[in-house]
Design a protein around this motif. Sequence first.
Motif, PDB file in Angstrom:
ATOM      1  N   TRP A 249       0.853  -1.191   0.000  1.00  0.00           N
ATOM      2  CA  TRP A 249       0.000   0.000   0.000  1.00  0.00           C
ATOM      3  C   TRP A 249       0.888   1.239   0.000  1.00  0.00           C
ATOM      4  CZ3 TRP A 249      -0.678   4.402   2.751  1.00  0.00           C
ATOM      5  CH2 TRP A 249      -1.881   5.098   2.594  1.00  0.00           C
ATOM      6  N   ASP A 250       0.566   2.181  -0.882  1.00  0.00           N
ATOM      7  CA  ASP A 250       1.367   3.409  -0.950  1.00  0.00           C
ATOM      8  C   ASP A 250       0.482   4.635  -1.130  1.00  0.00           C
ATOM      9  OD1 ASP A 250       3.940   4.579  -0.836  1.00  0.00           O
ATOM     10  OD2 ASP A 250       3.911   4.896  -3.002  1.00  0.00           O
ATOM     11  N   GLY A 251      -0.788   4.506  -0.774  1.00  0.00           N
ATOM     12  CA  GLY A 251      -1.708   5.632  -0.896  1.00  0.00           C
ATOM     13  C   GLY A 251      -3.077   5.168  -1.377  1.00  0.00           C
ATOM     14  N   ASP A 252      -4.093   5.936  -1.035  1.00  0.00           N
ATOM     15  CA  ASP A 252      -5.459   5.613  -1.468  1.00  0.00           C
ATOM     16  C   ASP A 252      -5.608   5.836  -2.965  1.00  0.00           C
ATOM     17  OD1 ASP A 252      -6.259   4.989   1.118  1.00  0.00           O
ATOM     18  OD2 ASP A 252      -6.897   7.039   1.560  1.00  0.00           O
ATOM     19  N   GLN A 253      -6.456   5.021  -3.592  1.00  0.00           N
ATOM     20  CA  GLN A 253      -6.687   5.141  -5.025  1.00  0.00           C
ATOM     21  C   GLN A 253      -8.011   4.474  -5.372  1.00  0.00           C
ATOM     22  OE1 GLN A 253      -3.759   2.700  -7.185  1.00  0.00           O
ATOM     23  NE2 GLN A 253      -3.389   1.660  -5.243  1.00  0.00           N
ATOM     24  N   PRO A 254      -8.608   4.830  -6.508  1.00  0.00           N
ATOM     25  CA  PRO A 254      -9.823   4.144  -6.938  1.00  0.00           C
ATOM     26  C   PRO A 254      -9.524   2.672  -7.226  1.00  0.00           C
ATOM     27  CG  PRO A 254      -9.523   6.192  -8.155  1.00  0.00           C
ATOM     28  CD  PRO A 254      -8.239   5.930  -7.417  1.00  0.00           C
ATOM     29  N   GLN A 312     -11.308   3.757   3.995  1.00  0.00           N
ATOM     30  CA  GLN A 312     -11.676   4.027   5.385  1.00  0.00           C
ATOM     31  C   GLN A 312     -11.235   2.904   6.315  1.00  0.00           C
ATOM     32  OE1 GLN A 312     -15.883   4.483   4.980  1.00  0.00           O
ATOM     33  NE2 GLN A 312     -15.733   6.425   3.874  1.00  0.00           N
ATOM     34  N   GLU A 313     -11.450   1.650   5.895  1.00  0.00           N
ATOM     35  CA  GLU A 313     -11.252   0.517   6.797  1.00  0.00           C
ATOM     36  C   GLU A 313      -9.844  -0.067   6.739  1.00  0.00           C
ATOM     37  OE1 GLU A 313     -14.445  -2.344   6.719  1.00  0.00           O
ATOM     38  OE2 GLU A 313     -15.901  -0.820   6.111  1.00  0.00           O
ATOM     39  N   TRP A 314      -9.092   0.237   5.675  1.00  0.00           N
ATOM     40  CA  TRP A 314      -7.731  -0.274   5.589  1.00  0.00           C
ATOM     41  C   TRP A 314      -6.731   0.857   5.329  1.00  0.00           C
ATOM     42  CZ3 TRP A 314      -5.565  -4.366   7.422  1.00  0.00           C
ATOM     43  CH2 TRP A 314      -4.292  -4.758   6.989  1.00  0.00           C
ATOM     44  N   GLY A 315      -7.015   1.691   4.360  1.00  0.00           N
ATOM     45  CA  GLY A 315      -6.081   2.756   3.999  1.00  0.00           C
ATOM     46  C   GLY A 315      -5.775   3.702   5.142  1.00  0.00           C
TER      47      GLY A 315
END
Length: 376
Positions: A249-254, A312-315
């Motif tokens: 993971w390196d940031g939120d994304q669609p 919300q729940e992981w990022g």
Amino acid sequence: MSYVYDCVIVGAGPAGGAAAYHLAKRGRSVLVLEKDPLPRYKPCGGGVSPMVAAWFDFDFSPAISLKIRQIRYTWRGGDPVVVELDLKEPVWMVRREVFDAYLIQQAQKQGATLWAGCAAAGLEWQSDRWQVMTPAGPVWGRYVIGADGAKGSMAKWLGFRSRQCRLAAALEAEVAGLEPQTAAAHFDFGSVSNGYIWNFPKADGYSIGAGTFRGGQKQNLREIASQYAHNFGIDLKSVKSFGHPICLWDGDQPLHSQNALLVGDAACVVDPFTAEGIRPSLLTGMLAAQAIDQALAGDPEALANYSARVQQEWGAEMRWAKRIAALFYRFPGVGYRVGVKRPGATRRMGQILAGELRYSDVASAAIRQLSAGLLA
């Protein structure tokens, strides 16, 4: 017209299996395409948080090789720290060939169809459904899920050409036919730059590997892991080892596109600090099933809501994990001294691995201690 499934899932790992189970349980028609025959070997340490049991209504016991309540840390093979984990439930150790096949079997019991040894070869959107090409001919799904891992093609085919992830590397070998010396998970820091070596026990052997999670200098992970394995009387060079990429993971994304979702490693949800991947894979698989079920019921925002829920729940937790990783792996000696060797810190890390604590519960204190250690 040939039969159209409610959902075609590409990949039968934990994410694909979880999605198949929850969709089939809701009465949706599901086809899972898996390029390899099952069961199949998958390089993975196999540590699983017991909290995932709450997301399913069947017993995972047949798929668990061993349960542990102890972690042993070392710094370059020495200066050991042994931690007894005060947990509600012990951490699971699984072999992926058993775990993945068992999860798919539970999905099949709910009505899901599995085509093993049948790889997806391409996608085409046709008016209101996806056509998925396979060696056995085309299949159709109203929705598709990309669960084909870090090296899979689904993300590219679906238009996710610039995924936000940090590509890491790992090498791993399974050693069978040995009785573990102790039922403890072993982590060694300092021998690998920007990562660690691990040895996770199973009922009849070990999973030994090395990974580097922050980039930087090239390292011979095979040689490093082989030297470490000698501590357990194992000649790793006589065992076949497997190198593989990890999408951290390196940031939120669609994670949604036209009637499609990405889950698991394909969605780049691996923990950037611990490289834990099975729990987020199961989580995203479950959330994807809920979203597609809602979309099939007519909710036009269901897929977009899936991306938001993963954030919300992981990022939200992974943002803290990334900050801790940046400090710890940049200054691992300090991290070992002020983090690992502090009893309270190691107990809390065990609780995070078990899912009983979140990074957000401890991150501020952990970052403060690491930063103070740099000034000491």
